[in-house]
Design a protein around this motif. Structure first.
Motif, PDB file in Angstrom:
ATOM      1  N   ASP A   1      -9.356   4.670  -2.331  1.00  0.00           N
ATOM      2  CA  ASP A   1      -9.282   4.950  -0.652  1.00  0.00           C
ATOM      3  C   ASP A   1      -7.532   5.360  -0.880  1.00  0.00           C
ATOM      4  OD1 ASP A   1     -11.393   4.066   0.468  1.00  0.00           O
ATOM      5  OD2 ASP A   1     -10.304   2.409   1.272  1.00  0.00           O
TER       6      ASP A   1
ATOM      7  N   ARG B   1      -0.249  -7.478  -7.341  1.00  0.00           N
ATOM      8  CA  ARG B   1      -1.624  -7.724  -6.232  1.00  0.00           C
ATOM      9  C   ARG B   1      -2.747  -7.024  -7.066  1.00  0.00           C
ATOM     10  NH1 ARG B   1      -1.538  -5.106  -0.407  1.00  0.00           N
ATOM     11  NH2 ARG B   1      -3.789  -4.262  -0.111  1.00  0.00           N
TER      12      ARG B   1
ATOM     13  N   PRO C   1     -19.197  -3.997  -6.886  1.00  0.00           N
ATOM     14  CA  PRO C   1     -17.878  -4.182  -7.221  1.00  0.00           C
ATOM     15  C   PRO C   1     -17.689  -2.918  -6.578  1.00  0.00           C
ATOM     16  CG  PRO C   1     -18.888  -4.604  -9.273  1.00  0.00           C
ATOM     17  CD  PRO C   1     -19.672  -4.160  -8.505  1.00  0.00           C
ATOM     18  N   ILE C   2     -17.818  -1.648  -6.911  1.00  0.00           N
ATOM     19  CA  ILE C   2     -16.905  -0.359  -7.683  1.00  0.00           C
ATOM     20  C   ILE C   2     -17.022   0.339  -5.982  1.00  0.00           C
ATOM     21  CG2 ILE C   2     -18.164   0.110  -9.748  1.00  0.00           C
ATOM     22  CD1 ILE C   2     -19.606   1.946  -8.413  1.00  0.00           C
TER      23      ILE C   2
ATOM     24  N   THR D   1      -3.507 -11.764   0.972  1.00  0.00           N
ATOM     25  CA  THR D   1      -2.147 -10.548   0.025  1.00  0.00           C
ATOM     26  C   THR D   1      -2.328 -10.094  -0.980  1.00  0.00           C
ATOM     27  OG1 THR D   1      -0.999 -12.689  -0.450  1.00  0.00           O
ATOM     28  CG2 THR D   1      -0.703 -12.032   1.134  1.00  0.00           C
ATOM     29  N   HIS D   2      -3.670 -11.058  -2.119  1.00  0.00           N
ATOM     30  CA  HIS D   2      -4.185 -10.235  -3.456  1.00  0.00           C
ATOM     31  C   HIS D   2      -3.135 -10.543  -3.996  1.00  0.00           C
ATOM     32  CE1 HIS D   2      -8.601  -8.969  -2.269  1.00  0.00           C
ATOM     33  NE2 HIS D   2      -8.209 -10.256  -2.086  1.00  0.00           N
TER      34      HIS D   2
ATOM     35  N   ARG E   1     -15.480   6.089 -10.633  1.00  0.00           N
ATOM     36  CA  ARG E   1     -15.582   5.201 -10.672  1.00  0.00           C
ATOM     37  C   ARG E   1     -16.525   4.705 -12.075  1.00  0.00           C
ATOM     38  NH1 ARG E   1     -15.883   3.211  -4.720  1.00  0.00           N
ATOM     39  NH2 ARG E   1     -14.893   5.048  -3.853  1.00  0.00           N
TER      40      ARG E   1
ATOM     41  N   ARG F   1       0.256  -1.174  -0.350  1.00  0.00           N
ATOM     42  CA  ARG F   1       0.179  -0.068   0.184  1.00  0.00           C
ATOM     43  C   ARG F   1       0.778   1.291  -0.377  1.00  0.00           C
ATOM     44  NH1 ARG F   1      -3.369   3.133   3.006  1.00  0.00           N
ATOM     45  NH2 ARG F   1      -5.397   3.554   2.058  1.00  0.00           N
TER      46      ARG F   1
ATOM     47  N   PRO G   1     -21.855   5.071 -13.074  1.00  0.00           N
ATOM     48  CA  PRO G   1     -23.253   4.200 -11.786  1.00  0.00           C
ATOM     49  C   PRO G   1     -22.748   4.243 -10.583  1.00  0.00           C
ATOM     50  CG  PRO G   1     -21.276   2.378 -12.535  1.00  0.00           C
ATOM     51  CD  PRO G   1     -20.702   3.274 -13.368  1.00  0.00           C
ATOM     52  N   LYS G   2     -23.841   4.457  -9.574  1.00  0.00           N
ATOM     53  CA  LYS G   2     -23.951   4.261  -8.093  1.00  0.00           C
ATOM     54  C   LYS G   2     -23.854   2.741  -7.907  1.00  0.00           C
ATOM     55  CE  LYS G   2     -25.722   8.113  -6.161  1.00  0.00           C
ATOM     56  NZ  LYS G   2     -26.199   9.309  -7.097  1.00  0.00           N
TER      57      LYS G   2
ATOM     58  N   ARG H   1     -20.106  -2.564   3.885  1.00  0.00           N
ATOM     59  CA  ARG H   1     -18.548  -2.828   3.565  1.00  0.00           C
ATOM     60  C   ARG H   1     -17.665  -3.964   3.885  1.00  0.00           C
ATOM     61  NH1 ARG H   1     -13.896   1.663   2.190  1.00  0.00           N
ATOM     62  NH2 ARG H   1     -12.298   0.048   1.319  1.00  0.00           N
TER      63      ARG H   1
ATOM     64  N   GLU I   1      -6.437   9.389  -0.257  1.00  0.00           N
ATOM     65  CA  GLU I   1      -4.746   9.909   0.371  1.00  0.00           C
ATOM     66  C   GLU I   1      -3.979  10.530   0.035  1.00  0.00           C
ATOM     67  OE1 GLU I   1      -5.062   6.205   2.958  1.00  0.00           O
ATOM     68  OE2 GLU I   1      -2.448   6.869   3.513  1.00  0.00           O
TER      69      GLU I   1
ATOM     70  N   TRP J   1      -5.615  -5.306  -6.477  1.00  0.00           N
ATOM     71  CA  TRP J   1      -6.317  -4.219  -6.201  1.00  0.00           C
ATOM     72  C   TRP J   1      -7.670  -3.734  -6.387  1.00  0.00           C
ATOM     73  CZ3 TRP J   1      -3.600  -1.954  -2.286  1.00  0.00           C
ATOM     74  CH2 TRP J   1      -2.114  -1.765  -2.720  1.00  0.00           C
ATOM     75  N   THR J   2      -8.443  -3.824  -5.595  1.00  0.00           N
ATOM     76  CA  THR J   2      -9.888  -4.055  -5.455  1.00  0.00           C
ATOM     77  C   THR J   2     -10.096  -2.291  -5.822  1.00  0.00           C
ATOM     78  OG1 THR J   2     -10.932  -3.038  -3.043  1.00  0.00           O
ATOM     79  CG2 THR J   2     -10.881  -5.757  -4.292  1.00  0.00           C
ATOM     80  N   MET J   3     -11.719  -1.806  -6.735  1.00  0.00           N
ATOM     81  CA  MET J   3     -11.613  -0.460  -6.490  1.00  0.00           C
ATOM     82  C   MET J   3     -11.759   0.617  -5.725  1.00  0.00           C
ATOM     83  SD  MET J   3     -12.525   1.260  -9.385  1.00  0.00           S
ATOM     84  CE  MET J   3     -14.186   0.709 -10.418  1.00  0.00           C
ATOM     85  N   PRO J   4     -12.413  -0.434  -4.515  1.00  0.00           N
ATOM     86  CA  PRO J   4     -12.506   0.459  -3.301  1.00  0.00           C
ATOM     87  C   PRO J   4     -11.159   0.953  -2.189  1.00  0.00           C
ATOM     88  CG  PRO J   4     -13.329  -1.280  -2.642  1.00  0.00           C
ATOM     89  CD  PRO J   4     -13.310  -0.863  -4.160  1.00  0.00           C
ATOM     90  N   GLU J   5     -10.019  -0.364  -2.818  1.00  0.00           N
ATOM     91  CA  GLU J   5      -8.868   0.316  -2.079  1.00  0.00           C
ATOM     92  C   GLU J   5      -7.866   1.227  -2.536  1.00  0.00           C
ATOM     93  OE1 GLU J   5      -6.761  -3.726  -0.611  1.00  0.00           O
ATOM     94  OE2 GLU J   5      -7.832  -4.649  -2.476  1.00  0.00           O
TER      95      GLU J   5
ATOM     96  N   PRO K   1      -6.619  -8.454   2.992  1.00  0.00           N
ATOM     97  CA  PRO K   1      -5.134  -7.435   2.988  1.00  0.00           C
ATOM     98  C   PRO K   1      -5.227  -5.900   3.724  1.00  0.00           C
ATOM     99  CG  PRO K   1      -5.171  -7.563   0.491  1.00  0.00           C
ATOM    100  CD  PRO K   1      -6.439  -9.005   1.692  1.00  0.00           C
ATOM    101  N   GLU K   2      -6.394  -5.951   3.400  1.00  0.00           N
ATOM    102  CA  GLU K   2      -6.990  -4.215   3.623  1.00  0.00           C
ATOM    103  C   GLU K   2      -7.520  -4.095   5.341  1.00  0.00           C
ATOM    104  OE1 GLU K   2     -10.145  -1.937   1.373  1.00  0.00           O
ATOM    105  OE2 GLU K   2     -10.971  -4.025   1.408  1.00  0.00           O
TER     106      GLU K   2
ATOM    107  N   GLU L   1      -3.723  -4.333   7.125  1.00  0.00           N
ATOM    108  CA  GLU L   1      -2.817  -3.456   6.553  1.00  0.00           C
ATOM    109  C   GLU L   1      -3.312  -1.852   7.564  1.00  0.00           C
ATOM    110  OE1 GLU L   1      -1.601  -3.207   1.753  1.00  0.00           O
ATOM    111  OE2 GLU L   1      -3.572  -2.698   2.283  1.00  0.00           O
TER     112      GLU L   1
END
Lengths: 282, 283
Positions: free
Chosen positions: A235, A226, B199-200, A200-201, A247, A144, A265-266, B227, A239, A228-232, B232-233, B236
């Motif tokens: 985030d 790795r 997924p978003i 660990t993805h 998105r 990260r 989209p929401k 959520r 930061e 990574w997901t969309m919300p990660e 891993p999230e 961390e």
């Protein structure tokens, strides 16, 4: 290059191997560009996404992890005003791009592209309207902290109203072993997910090419990522100072076919496998 | 503002009085919940084992955040005379149910070792404990990184110097899609529905329904708006909150692929259709 395993059979082997296999004469960068990239469409989409968010045209593009700089090349073809910067660590790949992509441009056009052999974390090059990291290359940053450092560097490389656009891979089936093949005529392209570790993805994937004569480049490219997901990603973008994220998702027609058009989209139902664009405003 | 929904979230049913009572009208949804999704004896055993493994001595005090009916707290305190429990939940009616149905069943001495407190887990009520736990994924109500980080920081403050924080997570291919699964239990069917997964942003909306042999049912007996964080999230965030180390305990499977109830620390696993792990923050 043909390999002679046994010296004594040199002669007969040589005559048999006079014709090299398709894999031996293939150029993996050319195959990659044909199989995975659609730089003309990507360049057009990036331009449209910028216009959608900023209500004006983007002129300068930064292509991080640019590889052969095929996207930078297509970008500057879009308008005489456009300029592009490409950044990649791998000298041979850049050289391939200089020869095969930039080499096909007029010298005046080629001058509008600057390539840097550098780490994307170093933030080399002038500030641009648009920065992009496509083909999920940022996934090689597995910590990260590294991703945060990279996003900070990208943000610094953007003009005041600049946008950073990346593509994101996801879906339930991306998180496990999987394989798919596409027959592209002269060769078959294979995408393989070797493993995905839910702890660990981390994921390992590869691209291979198979030819009609039975020869192959397997693997031609390997990835240690790795996922990574969309919300990660959102985030970490937040930061690192980006003010807003969008998105995006590709519109489908009534039959469920992709249209190449993206909207914000929401809510979306998850799919087995998807990729889309994520936009961050500086 | 995030709320403690967790297992104890109550929703007024507001049903009219029926003439002939169906099974759904007679049963108690907290009781069904405890039968369906909780196995506090297994949790207690795991807590004891993992604490000894990581800390080299036996744990005594336990804090249960999002405790709902306090089923785990009561089971913990009743399991040994040296053990005390401190449960925290926002929802007074659920706590009241737990006092009546779980706490009241303990011996007078064991009851003295349990404290069930109405409060927000973010307020950090009470003293430090050997173990602080947040089970049943209740922390999923914290949907932003900042909120979850704040919670983990508070949880860490509540962990004693030689203590650990224990939480749980579910996932796998089927954790991130819209799906419904049923389980036949004693006299009723438990239904877990993942009604939405986005997924978003990884927001998921899940329901627990109960169905009965007479055809009656309790739809949306419990609803969760979470959520779904990834392993891993969470690791961390735990480190960012000040924990010095994190561990993931994965359930071993037998030859048929069924869970054995035996959890071991691991760093490398293949993804599965569905998994449930314990995640530990070491103070």
């Amino acid at each position: 290059m043909p390999i002679n395993v046994d010296g004594s059979a040199k002669k007969s082997r040589k005559s048999k191997r006079a014709k090299p296999t398709q894999a031996e004469v293939a150029d993996r960068h050319a195959l990659y560009e044909r199989a995975v990239q659609d730089p003309k469409t990507d360049a057009a989409t990036l331009g449209e996404l910028y216009r959608k968010v900023r209500k004006k045209a983007a002129v300068s593009l930064r292509e991080d992890f640019c590889g052969t700089a095929t996207l930078a090349t297509e970008w500057i073809k879009g308008s005489k005003k456009r300029t592009a910067v490409g950044v990649d660590l791998d000298r041979p790949t850049l050289d391939w791009g200089i020869e095969h992509n930039l080499g096909n441009l007029s010298s005046a056009d080629a001058k509008r592209i600057t390539l840097y052999e550098a780490n994307v974390l170093d933030g080399k090059g002038p500030k641009s309207d648009l920065a992009c990291a496509l083909n999920f290359s940022y996934c090689c940053l597995k910590q990260r902290k590294q991703l945060l450092a990279y996003f900070k560097a990208v943000r610094k490389s953007l003009k005041k109203d600049g946008l950073f656009i990346m593509d994101v891979l996801g879906g339930s089936e991306t998180m496990g072993p999987d394989e798919n093949r596409h027959n592209l005529g002269e060769f078959v392209y294979r995408w393989k997910q070797h493993f995905f570790d839910p702890l660990t993805h981390e994921m390992r994937c590869s691209i291979s090419f198979y030819f009609e004569d039975g020869s192959k480049l397997a693997p031609a490219f390997e990835y240690d990522w790795r996922l990574w997901t969309m919300p990660e990603l959102c985030d970490v973008l937040e930061e690192s100072g980006f003010s807003k994220t969008h998105r995006m998702w590709e519109k489908t027609d009534k039959k469920g076919n992709q249209t190449g058009e993206f909207f914000e989209p929401k809510r979306i139902e998850n799919q087995e496998s998807w990729w889309t664009y994520l936009i961050a405003e500086r | 503002m995030a709320k403690n929904k967790g297992k104890g979230k109550s929703k007024g049913k507001g049903r009219a009085k029926p003439k002939k009572k169906s099974i759904a009208d007679r049963v108690d949804r907290h009781d069904l919940y405890q039968q369906s999704v909780q196995a506090p004896e297994a949790d207690v055993e795991f807590f004891d084992t993992v604490f000894r493994e990581l800390r080299g001595h036996a744990p005594k005090s336990m804090r249960e955040d999002f405790c709902g009916t306090g089923y785990l707290s009561c089971t913990w305190a009743a399991s040994k005379r040296s053990r005390t429990a401190y449960g925290v939940d926002l929802h007074a009616p659920t706590l009241a149910w737990g006092r009546e149905h779980n706490l009241a069943k303990l011996s007078a001495a064991a009851q003295e070792r349990v404290e069930l407190v109405e409060g927000n887990v973010l307020d950090g009520l009470g003293g430090q404990q050997d173990i602080v736990c947040a089970l049943n994924f209740s922390y999923g109500v914290f949907k932003t990184r900042a909120e979850l980080l704040e919670y983990f920081k508070v949880a860490r403050e509540k962990v004693a110097a030689q203590g650990i924080f224990i939480t749980e997570l579910y996932g796998g291919f089927e954790g991130i899609i819209e799906v419904e699964e049923e389980r036949e239990l004693d006299g009723f069917t438990y239904v877990w529905e993942q009604a939405k997964f986005n997924p978003i942003n990884h927001h998921t909306l899940c329901h627990i329904h109960f169905r009965f042999p007479d055809g009656s049912k309790i739809k949306k007996a419990f609803t969760y708006d979470w959520r779904l964080w990834s392993i891993p999230e969470l690791r961390e965030l735990l480190l960012e909150a000040g924990f010095v180390d994190t561990k993931v305990y994965w359930e071993r499977t037998d030859d048929d692929g069924d869970g054995t109830g035996d959890f071991v620390a691991t760093e490398d696993e293949e993804n599965q259709d569905s998994w449930l792990v314990y995640i530990i923050g070491v103070k």
